[in-house]
Write an enzyme that holds these catalytic residues in place. Structure first.
Site, PDB file in Angstrom:
ATOM      1  N   GLU A 186      49.184  -0.665  10.929  1.00  0.00           N
ATOM      2  CA  GLU A 186      49.291  -1.377   9.651  1.00  0.00           C
ATOM      3  C   GLU A 186      49.305  -2.892   9.819  1.00  0.00           C
ATOM      4  OE1 GLU A 186      52.649   0.335   7.620  1.00  0.00           O
ATOM      5  OE2 GLU A 186      51.592   2.216   7.228  1.00  0.00           O
ATOM      6  N   GLU A 327      49.143   8.776   9.125  1.00  0.00           N
ATOM      7  CA  GLU A 327      50.335   8.919   8.288  1.00  0.00           C
ATOM      8  C   GLU A 327      49.923   9.371   6.892  1.00  0.00           C
ATOM      9  OE1 GLU A 327      52.886   5.520   8.062  1.00  0.00           O
ATOM     10  OE2 GLU A 327      52.770   5.092  10.214  1.00  0.00           O
TER      11      GLU A 327
END
Length: 531
Positions: A186, A327
């Site tokens: 991220e 995720e």
């Protein structure tokens, strides 16, 4: 996932973890086999994945500590439970932060690197796929973060990043292809919105440094699969014309066919956020089974989800680059809506099924927290299942099976345990086997799919077969194999011992050979010949 969202309901501990066994004796890893799995084979073999979240990426005042965010110390029993539930891949997010020394060497604290290896071995030793990354070092919200794409001194950032990955890659160079490295997590400038330049250019540079550094450490690293993300692991900002570029892979092993890739694309999926992560009781339903429009988001339903994963397929999978949805998940809102878990299961099932359709593997985000706004599927302290319905949805969507009643005493043995249920005889002709061998030089990988074509359920199985002369099994997964050559017996693992009529399971192994890479012959299920 952002550090604050991942911590849902978890309190910080005041003291940093005193690592058990700080001077960890490094265990020997499997020999370098360099299996040549194609992208479709890899995705199929990875099966359903699960995140060991909020553990090795947790930190307190800039120092990584696996108990800093409220979870207990990771145990072998927990990993065994995850495997027994049907998961075949475990993603282990990792922070380094204050455990990195000063330049120019940027030496990683040896006790921390040893503990990382120990936790990796909990899963790797079970034959599971393991994904490790650099997770918290790029969050501006985390004390001690430094992998910041809009920091002024990029020369130092890039030098530190290169040195850290060099050490990690060297530590695991002998591990086989069941270990996958992911460059970062991220990574973006911290501002939600369209990507900015030159920040995205720096992210691309980090990915290139990662690939070059890992490859140059040699061993299996020259050919193992590597994961690279785009801006904030966001699908639109990775597939769209926002600046993402694939790294070149010029230093990879010459054993890799020129027509095949060894790079994967990492993305996350939490849409719609008001259902999956927003910590209130407003939006608690999702999907075609939703019964209350007021509790259902106005966007991000199944058709949108399908379209997002199709974008990844069309942009990357179609070109030979598999995708990893590293995720996904939805928090527990049963306090506001007792039916919420049904929709959480529907969401997981739909995501995993769409990913499978479009050539992507997946890993559910579990932060270890059970209760209001938690993502947990397991109680990490007792190594027990807490959300069997969601687990069943995941495993069924990927094409496997999970036990309806989890075992009560997980084994701590590092090898797969045969089913405790005595095998049920299967009549002749009631099984079908397909074998997919991929060979190179003196090695091969074989993926075996076993299907129960009979009318009765098989409870516990052994699959016998004969290897070609000169072949020796060096590693296997989803079953135990003995002996390593000649007439081999594969015995089911705990999670795949039951095969209902029409059900299938896939097992596999790596082997060396002396020139004959032929598929095995003479398959027999519980003594009965297979087609």
């Amino acid at each position: 996932m952002s550090s604050m969202a991942r911590r849902a309901g978890l309190a910080f501990t005041a003291a940093a973890l005193a690592l058990a066994g700080a001077v960890y004796g490094v265990t020997s890893a499997s020999a370098d086999v360099t299996a040549q799995l194609t992208a479709p084979q890899l995705v199929a073999d990875m099966g359903a994945g699960w995140n060991l979240g909020n553990q090795l990426e947790a930190s307190n005042n800039g120092i990584p500590s696996e108990t800093a965010w409220g979870n207990p110390v990771v145990t072998q029993a927990l990993i065994n439970r995850v495997k027994a539930s049907g998961f075949k891949t475990i993603r282990i997010p990792i922070s380094y932060l204050g455990n990195i020394g000063s330049g120019p060497n940027y030496t990683i604290n040896s006790a921390w690197l040893n503990r990382i290896q120990e936790v990796v071995d909990y899963a790797y030793g079970q034959g599971l796929y393991v994904v490790i990354n650099m997770h918290g070092d790029g969050y501006k919200s985390v004390t001690g973060s430094w992998l910041i794409c809009d920091a002024s001194d990029q020369t130092t950032v890039k030098a530190k990043y290169q040195k850290v990955w060099q050490q990690v890659a060297a530590r695991f160079a002998s591990y086989n292809e069941h270990l996958i490295f992911e460059s970062m997590n991220e990574e973006f400038d911290g501002q939600y919105g369209n990507p900015t330049q030159p920040c995205y250019s720096n992210i691309n540079a980090y990915n290139q440094t990662f690939v070059d550094t890992v490859r140059r450490t040699g061993g299996t690293n020259a050919s193992r699969w590597l994961l690279v993300p785009g801006w904030n692991t966001n699908i639109d900002y990775t597939v769209g014309n926002y600046g993402f570029t694939l790294p070149t892979d010029q230093y990879r092993s010459s054993s890799i066919p020129s027509t095949e890739q060894r790079l994967m694309i990492s993305v996350h999926y939490y849409d719609p956020w008001d259902f999956t992560g927003q910590e209130d009781g407003t939006i608690t339903q999702w999907g075609p089974n939703a019964t209350n429009p007021a509790k259902t988001s106005t966007w991000g339903q199944a058709d949108y989800l399908d379209g997002q994963l199709k974008k990844m397929h069309d942009t990357f999978v179609a070109r030979g680059y598999p995708v990893f949805v590293g995720e996904y998940g939805a928090i527990d809102k049963t306090a506001a809506d007792p039916a919420n878990n049904r929709y959480r299961a529907d969401y997981a099932r739909t995501l995993v099924a769409a990913a499978k359709k479009y050539g992507a593997a997946t890993a559910y985000w579990d932060n270890g927290y059970n209760g209001a706004y938690g993502f947990g599927l397991f109680n990490r302290g007792s190594a027990t299942v807490t959300q069997q319905g969601i687990i069943d949805a995941i495993i069924s969507a990927v094409g496997g099976s999970s036990p309806s009643t989890p075992p009560t005493s997980p084994s701590t043995s590092p090898s797969s345990s045969p089913s405790a249920t005595p095998p049920t005889s299967s009549p002749a002709g009631a099984c079908r086997v397909t074998s997919a061998v991929s060979a190179w030089n003196t090695g091969l990988t074989n993926s075996i799919t076993l299907t129960n074509t009979g009318a009765t359920t098989v409870n516990g199985w052994t699959l016998t077969f004969t290897l070609a002369p000169g072949q020796t099994i060096t590693a296997g997964w989803s079953a135990t194999y003995a002996p390593a050559s000649g007439n081999v017996t594969a015995t089911n693992a705990g999670y795949n011992g039951t095969l209902a009529p029409g059900a299938s399971t896939t097992i596999g192994y790596q082997a060396t050979h002396t020139g004959n890479a032929a598929a095995p012959t003479g398959f027999r299920l519980n003594g009965a010949s297979c087609n």
